[in-house]
Write an enzyme that holds these catalytic residues in place. Structure first.
Site, PDB file in Angstrom:
ATOM      1  N   ASP A 198      -3.073  -1.492   6.204  1.00 19.56           N
ATOM      2  CA  ASP A 198      -3.410  -0.647   6.739  1.00 19.56           C
ATOM      3  C   ASP A 198      -5.219  -0.930   6.902  1.00 19.56           C
ATOM      4  O   ASP A 198      -5.477  -0.904   8.319  1.00 19.56           O
ATOM      5  CB  ASP A 198      -2.781   0.202   7.252  1.00 19.56           C
ATOM      6  CG  ASP A 198      -3.565   1.836   6.171  1.00 19.56           C
ATOM      7  OD1 ASP A 198      -3.873   1.380   4.845  1.00 19.56           O
ATOM      8  OD2 ASP A 198      -3.164   2.753   5.903  1.00 19.56           O
ATOM      9  N   ASP A 256       1.021  -0.962   0.245  1.00 16.89           N
ATOM     10  CA  ASP A 256       0.364  -0.338  -0.202  1.00 16.89           C
ATOM     11  C   ASP A 256       0.962   1.122   0.106  1.00 16.89           C
ATOM     12  O   ASP A 256       2.335   0.906   0.117  1.00 16.89           O
ATOM     13  CB  ASP A 256      -1.237  -0.194   1.265  1.00 16.89           C
ATOM     14  CG  ASP A 256      -2.163   1.504   1.285  1.00 16.89           C
ATOM     15  OD1 ASP A 256      -2.016   1.195   0.418  1.00 16.89           O
ATOM     16  OD2 ASP A 256      -2.322   1.489   2.127  1.00 16.89           O
ATOM     17  N   ASP A 290      -7.722  -3.723   2.588  1.00 16.63           N
ATOM     18  CA  ASP A 290      -6.687  -4.513   2.517  1.00 16.63           C
ATOM     19  C   ASP A 290      -6.904  -6.475   3.000  1.00 16.63           C
ATOM     20  O   ASP A 290      -5.987  -7.187   2.650  1.00 16.63           O
ATOM     21  CB  ASP A 290      -5.097  -4.125   2.684  1.00 16.63           C
ATOM     22  CG  ASP A 290      -5.042  -2.953   2.797  1.00 16.63           C
ATOM     23  OD1 ASP A 290      -4.869  -2.511   1.487  1.00 16.63           O
ATOM     24  OD2 ASP A 290      -4.798  -1.600   3.160  1.00 16.63           O
TER      25      ASP A 290
END
Length: 911
Positions: A643, A339, A647
């Site tokens: 996070d 990410d 995800d």
């Protein structure tokens, strides 16, 4: 579940509500302006069910516990326990069975923790909701919401269901956990295209997201499993956790070894009984002893110890491992999907560029800490010598509602992150918020509103002169400006210059704000919109971005050096993703692919694109999951970092999921295998290094264990084959295997990482644990040990030594050879004939020191002589034993030298 009217006149996929206007939503869901009647709400609740996520089907605790024993390693341990029980070695049997039970209990506990990921997502649902029903406002249990309900939202509320907004007043929603968007999203009521990404559906508010500012009304269009959060929950429920590369390798290795042991044992038994006439009972005990020596019962223990040590080392590097095998899996990854926000970047907006008339200033420093220089063309400058820059910074600090605070050495922003970045800019130039409040007191303001796209404040300076400062969208600020302020004072506005600089700044992935001022007081006592229509002087354009972490830049480079591809998968805009990727050396010269493009690709096309492209933007949870699966289908071992709840499915599907511990959601942390306590990508690179060291140490143990077991077996097989007196008794074989071999091998779990460990390419995901080189070394060392032990035995028998003494020398020759070979095994290819190689691991020295008194007791203690048939040895005989061990050490080091030169020659290729 499709929300539809009770008349059944409307049916539409849940992801299409954003394409309808508010009046169409009211019509299709039959929602009156006074909200649903209570009776209709009860009817719909019965029709659609409660607004909660269904709990997953789970195995009962007993079945979960029994399934922990379905593991090839535990089968090996239970087989070894059965054999030791047949031989009457009950202490060994008890130790092995205890290890089996402990491993099963640990697995049972870890599986229970993994299921908590689904509970964490359900916990994101708001417990209460404010609705309008029968024309009255009331607060209800969020589980009672139904499609068509009219919901009220305010600052601080958690959105209780998926809503189509029908009335909005300055609404901003924090959607980072769902979309990855690093800033709160300004919401409106406009319909958008059907293929708009989740983050661009401004007329929608999604369940589980947080209202940070403003108010709104929305009509419920999805509840429970029909929400975007419900889709993620369903994705998680349907994902089966994958076995790790190591466990798959051990499984294949265990099957191969079991078949080989059974075949050799059967052949040995038949040869001894039918071919050489040995009694069947004697041969059975010998075959059992041989099988016991060949079974790697020390392997599960060494795996557990090695992985546990890796867990400890990773914890010291801020990586908390939730599943033990994930330690090694990190060392085998070939691709890291990361990410962007908060992992590769700081999640702290920072001003990096200030464009004034005639000058472009670069601003140093990253994050909220007010440390950094101003420079022009690489030369540091004093801001006081540039009046336009100084006045622009003043405007940025004064026209601002955020607050910058320092707590325990950490700087944080209260309010909008973009405004916080402007305050940091002011602090870097020495114009702090305290100075601004005292010297330039605010008299009035117009807050930022999305339809006007600017904020304005009215101040009086220290001389009592009036000033109006404005900040906002560049095109909006340009519309109200007629002048520009530069190094030589005010001049007529050069609109083309400013438009060109705004485009150039935005192309670098920076968010652009315009700053302007007017030296005048409002027409009346208070600021009105009429005061912000014309006559302003443009001061500057400011470029703001969430910058990459400095340590992340280094870590990405280290991963590339280690042969690991790093891919960025973010919910943020493509331009921003490309800009950050370029700074991190991710995807340079390659296009960024959006989630919308991923959605229309078939699996084969996605596999190709996933391997070629390194930056993916505007990605939804489904897109992230498909990308991870596509890479795995292409033979990659994938680590996924994240996070947000968006995800979680990809974290669970990946070979190793890595969640952020500081700013990560509970859903992400519970779905992950590893949690980073510092939210830092550089920690992942350090964890990869530790993971590779763990795998190296396991390989070293196997390379140590198999030849020692093989040497014992070859001694006995050769004796049977050539009709010799058996050099080792079954009891002596078990002594070597159970007491010395495992004790010595355990020391290899403590080996530190080799220096070049991050300079290697990742091992091929389908690489067998026993490669051709491994087999060669196992065979070579096995023959060396057999040669030393059997040769010494035959020599002594030829010269009249007693059978007991000759056998004692053979046993000690095998054990001493193991001691010397343990030192060899510290490095697979590198030489150990130096101070570091010989003395660098104190655990190896301690293991050898512990083994020596055991062998002295075996040889000289009367009780041990009675049990094992051993005999005292003279000094000369001990020197012969040491010589047999040195033979193994010297030849093994010579073989390493040859292998190193062959690898160098192969790498250089033909001249």
């Amino acid at each position: 579940m499709n929300a539809r009217s009770t008349a059944g006149s409307f049916e539409r996929a849940p992801d299409q509500w954003h394409t309808l206007r508010p009046d169409e939503i009211r019509h299709h869901l039959q929602t009156p302006h006074g909200g649903l009647p209570e009776a209709e709400a009860r009817h719909r609740l019965a029709q659609y069910g409660p607004n909660r996520l269904a709990p997953p089907k789970r195995r009962g605790p007993l079945l979960r516990l029994l399934m922990q024993f379905h593991n090839i390693l535990l089968y090996v341990m239970m087989g070894a326990a059965a054999i030791t029980a047949v031989l009457g070695h009950w202490v060994d049997t008890g130790v092995l069975l205890a290890a089996v039970v402990i491993n099963a209990i640990i697995g049972f506990i870890q599986e229970g923790k993994a299921e908590a990921a689904l509970d964490a997502i359900r916990a994101m649902l708001s417990p209460h909701a404010r609705v309008v029903r029968d024309g009255h406002r009331r607060e209800i249990d969020a589980a009672d919401l139904v499609p068509g309900d009219l919901v009220l939202l305010g600052s601080g509320d958690r959105v209780p269901a998926d809503l189509r907004l029908v009335s909005v007043h300055e609404l901003r929603v924090e959607e980072a956990a769902l979309t990855g968007e690093s800033l709160p999203v300004e919401k409106g009521m406009e319909a958008v295209a059907a293929d708009a990404p989740l983050g661009d559906r401004y007329g929608m508010a999604y369940s589980g997201t947080l209202v940070v500012y403003g108010q709104a009304k929305g009509i419920v269009v999805g509840t429970g499993g029909a929400t975007e959060l419900g889709k993620i929950n369903e994705l998680l429920t349907g994902i089966q956790a994958l076995s790790t590369p190591l466990l798959r390798q051990i499984d294949r290795f265990g099957r191969f070894l079991a078949i080989a042991i059974l075949a050799i044992a059967a052949a040995t038994f038949l040869l001894g009984t039918l071919g050489r006439g040995h009694p069947a009972s004697e041969m059975f005990m010998m075959v059992v002893a041989l099988a016991a020596s060949a079974i790697p019962e020390g392997l599960p223990a060494i795996m557990t110890v090695t992985l546990a040590l890796g867990v400890q080392r990773m914890a010291r590097r801020n990586a908390i491992v939730r599943r033990l095998p994930a330690v090694e899996t990190l060392g085998s990854v070939t691709v890291i999907c990361s990410d962007k926000t908060g992992t590769l970047t700081r999640n702290e907006m920072t001003v990096q560029r200030v464009v004034c008339a005639g000058h472009v200033f670069d601003v140093g420093g990253v994050g909220y800490a007010p440390v950094g220089d101003f420079s022009v063309d690489g030369h540091i400058i004093d801001t006081d010598r540039y009046p336009a820059l100084s006045l622009a910074i003043r405007a940025a600090v004064l026209c601002n509602d955020a607050h910058l605070r320092e707590d325990d050495g950490l700087w944080r922003v209260e309010g909008d992150p973009t405004e916080g970045a402007l305050l940091v800019l002011g602090d870097k130039a020495g114009f702090t918020q305290n100075v601004a409040d005292s010297d330039w007191p605010r008299r009035d303001s117009i807050p930022f509103e999305s339809q006007h796209r600017f904020m304005a404040t009215y101040h009086r300076d220290a001389d009592g002169e009036p000033w109006i400062f404005v900040k906002g969208a560049p095109e909006r600020i340009l519309d109200i400006c007629t002048q520009q302020f530069g190094h030589d004072g005010e001049r007529p506005l050069e609109a083309d210059y400013w438009r060109r600089m705004a485009t150039d700044t935005a192309a670098q992935g920076l968010r652009v704000l315009g700053l302007a001022c007017k030296r005048a007081a409002p027409a009346e006592e208070h600021l009105r919109f009429a005061d912000v229509e014309e006559g302003y002087t443009l001061l500057a354009l400011v470029g703001i971005i969430d910058p990459p972490r400095e340590e992340a830049i280094h870590a990405v480079g280290e991963c590339h050096h280690a042969g690991i591809r790093v891919k960025m998968i973010t919910g943020d805009h493509a331009e921003t993703a490309r800009a950050i990727g370029a700074q991190l050396a991710i995807g340079i010269g390659k296009p960024a692919v959006t989630g919308a493009e991923v959605a229309v690709m078939d699996d084969a096309e996605l596999r190709r694109v996933a391997m070629e492209v390194d930056v993916f933007a505007r990605a939804s949870p489904e897109h992230k999951l498909r990308l991870v699966q596509a890479l795995q289908d292409g033979g990659q071992v994938v680590a996924m970092t994240g996070d947000g709840v968006n995800d979680a499915p990809a974290l669970k599907r990946a070979d190793v999921g890595v969640a952020m511990g500081m700013k990560g959601t509970e859903a992400a942390k519970e779905a992950a295998d590893v949690v980073l306590t510092d939210d830092n990508f550089a920690t992942i690179a350090a964890a990869v290094r530790e993971g590779r060291a763990v795998y190296d140490n396991l390989k070293k143990f196997i390379l140590f264990m198999l030849p020692t077991n093989g040497g014992e077996a070859l001694v006995v097989i050769a004796a049977i084959l050539f009709e010799l007196t058996l050099p080792l008794t079954p009891a002596q074989v078990l002594w070597i295997n159970m007491v010395t071999s495992s004790t010595l091998g355990l020391a290899l779990a403590f080996e530190p990482p080799e220096r070049n460990i991050m300079g290697r390419m990742p091992r091929p995901p389908r690489e067998a644990l026993l490669s051709g080189f491994f087999i060669w070394r196992v065979v070579m060392v096995s023959f060396l040990m057999m040669t030393g032990a059997l040769g010494l035995f035959l020599w002594e028998m030829e010269h009249g030594t007693s059978l007991e003494t000759a056998r004692t020398m053979a046993v000690n020759a095998v054990v001493v050879a193991e001691m010397f070979y343990l030192v060899n095994s510290r490095y697979i290819f590198a030489p150990v004939t130096n101070r570091e190689g010989l003395l660098g691991n104190r655990y190896v020295l301690a293991a050898i020191a512990a083994c020596i008194p055991l062998q002295l007791a075996f040889t000289h203690a009367p009780a041990m002589q009675a049990i094992f048939g051993s005999a005292d040895l003279s000094v000369i005989e001990w020197l012969k034993v040491v010589g047999a061990g040195l033979l193994v050490f010297c030849v093994a080091e010579l073989e390493k030298l040859v292998m190193r030169r062959a690898r160098v020659a192969a790498a250089e290729g033909p001249a």
